[in-house]
Design an enzyme around this catalytic site. Structure first.
Site, PDB file in Angstrom:
ATOM      1  N   SER A   1      17.000  46.241  55.392  1.00 49.83           N
ATOM      2  CA  SER A   1      17.801  45.185  55.473  1.00 49.83           C
ATOM      3  C   SER A   1      19.176  45.480  55.673  1.00 49.83           C
ATOM      4  O   SER A   1      19.738  46.628  55.069  1.00 49.83           O
ATOM      5  CB  SER A   1      17.402  44.690  53.938  1.00 49.83           C
ATOM      6  OG  SER A   1      16.194  44.536  53.582  1.00 49.83           O
TER       7      SER A   1
ATOM      8  N   ASP B   1      22.704  47.121  45.939  1.00 51.24           N
ATOM      9  CA  ASP B   1      21.719  46.412  46.913  1.00 51.24           C
ATOM     10  C   ASP B   1      21.401  45.227  46.690  1.00 51.24           C
ATOM     11  O   ASP B   1      20.290  44.648  47.025  1.00 51.24           O
ATOM     12  CB  ASP B   1      20.437  47.539  46.984  1.00 51.24           C
ATOM     13  CG  ASP B   1      20.549  49.086  47.309  1.00 51.24           C
ATOM     14  OD1 ASP B   1      21.572  49.028  48.216  1.00 51.24           O
ATOM     15  OD2 ASP B   1      19.968  49.701  46.833  1.00 51.24           O
TER      16      ASP B   1
ATOM     17  N   SER C   1      22.673  58.753  61.894  1.00 46.86           N
ATOM     18  CA  SER C   1      22.206  58.392  62.974  1.00 46.86           C
ATOM     19  C   SER C   1      22.345  56.743  63.162  1.00 46.86           C
ATOM     20  O   SER C   1      22.428  56.138  64.100  1.00 46.86           O
ATOM     21  CB  SER C   1      20.623  58.680  62.986  1.00 46.86           C
ATOM     22  OG  SER C   1      19.918  57.800  62.104  1.00 46.86           O
TER      23      SER C   1
ATOM     24  N   ASN D   1      25.858  46.818  54.356  1.00 50.11           N
ATOM     25  CA  ASN D   1      25.070  48.048  54.181  1.00 50.11           C
ATOM     26  C   ASN D   1      23.700  47.886  54.902  1.00 50.11           C
ATOM     27  O   ASN D   1      23.293  46.620  54.760  1.00 50.11           O
ATOM     28  CB  ASN D   1      24.845  48.345  52.911  1.00 50.11           C
ATOM     29  CG  ASN D   1      24.235  49.527  52.315  1.00 50.11           C
ATOM     30  OD1 ASN D   1      24.375  50.574  53.165  1.00 50.11           O
ATOM     31  ND2 ASN D   1      23.244  49.543  51.476  1.00 50.11           N
TER      32      ASN D   1
ATOM     33  N   HIS E   1      20.103  49.001  54.296  1.00 48.91           N
ATOM     34  CA  HIS E   1      19.193  49.773  53.077  1.00 48.91           C
ATOM     35  C   HIS E   1      17.601  49.677  53.547  1.00 48.91           C
ATOM     36  O   HIS E   1      17.064  48.757  54.059  1.00 48.91           O
ATOM     37  CB  HIS E   1      18.987  49.005  51.768  1.00 48.91           C
ATOM     38  CG  HIS E   1      18.329  49.407  50.822  1.00 48.91           C
ATOM     39  ND1 HIS E   1      18.829  50.487  49.968  1.00 48.91           N
ATOM     40  CD2 HIS E   1      17.129  48.959  50.215  1.00 48.91           C
ATOM     41  CE1 HIS E   1      17.792  50.842  49.247  1.00 48.91           C
ATOM     42  NE2 HIS E   1      16.896  49.905  49.180  1.00 48.91           N
TER      43      HIS E   1
HETATM   44  C1  GAR Z   1      19.197  55.518  56.380  1.00 51.86           C
HETATM   45  O1  GAR Z   1      17.652  55.647  56.270  1.00 51.86           O
HETATM   46  C2  GAR Z   1      19.409  54.623  55.485  1.00 51.86           C
HETATM   47  O2  GAR Z   1      18.963  53.027  55.434  1.00 51.86           O
HETATM   48  C3  GAR Z   1      19.647  55.068  54.261  1.00 51.86           C
HETATM   49  O3  GAR Z   1      19.859  56.490  54.446  1.00 51.86           O
HETATM   50  C4  GAR Z   1      19.460  56.627  55.778  1.00 51.86           C
HETATM   51  C5  GAR Z   1      20.664  57.602  56.451  1.00 51.86           C
HETATM   52  O4  GAR Z   1      20.421  57.887  57.759  1.00 51.86           O
HETATM   53  N1  GAR Z   1      20.407  54.479  53.329  1.00 51.86           N
HETATM   54  C6  GAR Z   1      20.317  54.573  52.020  1.00 51.86           C
HETATM   55  O5  GAR Z   1      19.298  54.646  51.421  1.00 51.86           O
HETATM   56  C7  GAR Z   1      21.344  53.882  51.318  1.00 51.86           C
HETATM   57  N2  GAR Z   1      21.092  53.757  49.837  1.00 51.86           N
HETATM   58  P1  GAR Z   1      21.797  58.073  58.793  1.00 51.86           P
HETATM   59  O6  GAR Z   1      22.743  58.915  58.118  1.00 51.86           O
HETATM   60  O7  GAR Z   1      20.962  59.085  59.965  1.00 51.86           O
HETATM   61  O8  GAR Z   1      22.031  57.000  59.018  1.00 51.86           O
END
Ligand code: GAR
Length: 205
Positions: free
Chosen positions: A131, A140, A13, A102, A104
């Site tokens: 962030s 991170d 997303s 990235n 996070h």
């Molecule tokens: C998001 O919330 C992102 O911030 C997190 O995973 C989700 C991915 O959702 N990332 C982490 O935890 C990185 N360590 P998405 O695939 O729908 O973007």
């Protein structure tokens, strides 16, 4: 215009938000360590170039070498991690130093790693958030470029908080990526990387 690759491992997303709100950068490649990542289908349907390879079987080094080649072949200058759930090796980070960002799902430096929302609720925090940061060898741990915070309300669990934070992620990330690719590399990105400062020596003589 800056050419960006977006790396995903799943739903994608944030990748979709980065594509739909692209401004000042062009998405040259959507890449994944999971050939069945749902986000890849969306990217293909949008006519975006995609690349996927599982490190399973071939090992991390071979996987990253192939990824590096795909990125360079696509003319990518900046990598945006978006729900990419694999640690990049120190070697890979060094090759792309200052060119990887990235998102996070916490207010760094709080809650590096996983289970960020449960940990924020458990701690009794009044706010959660997300962030955007520069990626370094430290998980991170790179310089934070921007954050967005959301309230934690009574009755929240990790899922309800994650959904609220995700909405904030989709608003924050495209904006931060646009800003990042416009940043003069040598001057400001070095600062963002917190390179060790060289102490000015008073000249004697
Ligand atoms: C998001 O919330 C992102 O911030 C997190 O995973 C989700 C991915 O959702 N990332 C982490 O935890 C990185 N360590 P998405 O695939 O729908 O973007």
């Amino acid at each position: 215009e800056a050419s960006v690759a977006i790396l995903i491992s799943g739903r994608g997303s944030n990748m979709m938000a980065l594509v739909e709100q692209a401004r000042g950068y062009r998405v040259a490649l959507v890449a994944s360590d999971k050939p069945d990542a749902a986000g890849l289908d969306w990217a293909k349907q949008r006519g975006l170039a995609t690349w996927a390879l599982s490190p399973r079987g071939i090992g991390k080094a071979a996987y990253e070498a192939a990824l590096d080649t795909a990125l360079r072949d696509a003319g990518v200058g900046t990598i945006a991690l978006a729900g990419y759930m694999r640690l990049l090796s120190d070697d890979f980070v060094a090759r792309w130093r200052g060119r990887i960002v990235n998102i996070h799902p916490s207010l760094l430096p709080k809650y590096k790693g996983l289970d960020t929302h449960a940990r924020a609720i458990e701690a009794g925090d009044a706010f959660g958030g997300c962030s955007v940061h520069v990626v370094t060898e430290e998980l991170d741990g790179g310089a934070v470029l921007g954050q967005s915070q959301v309230p934690i309300v009574a009755g929240d669990d990790a899922d309800t908080l994650a959904a609220r934070v995700l909405t904030a992620e989709h608003a924050l990330y495209p904006h931060m990526l646009a800003e990042f690719v416009m940043t003069p590399f040598d001057r400001v990105r070095d600062t963002a990387l917190k390179l060790p400062e060289v102490e000015e020596r008073p000249s004697h003589g």
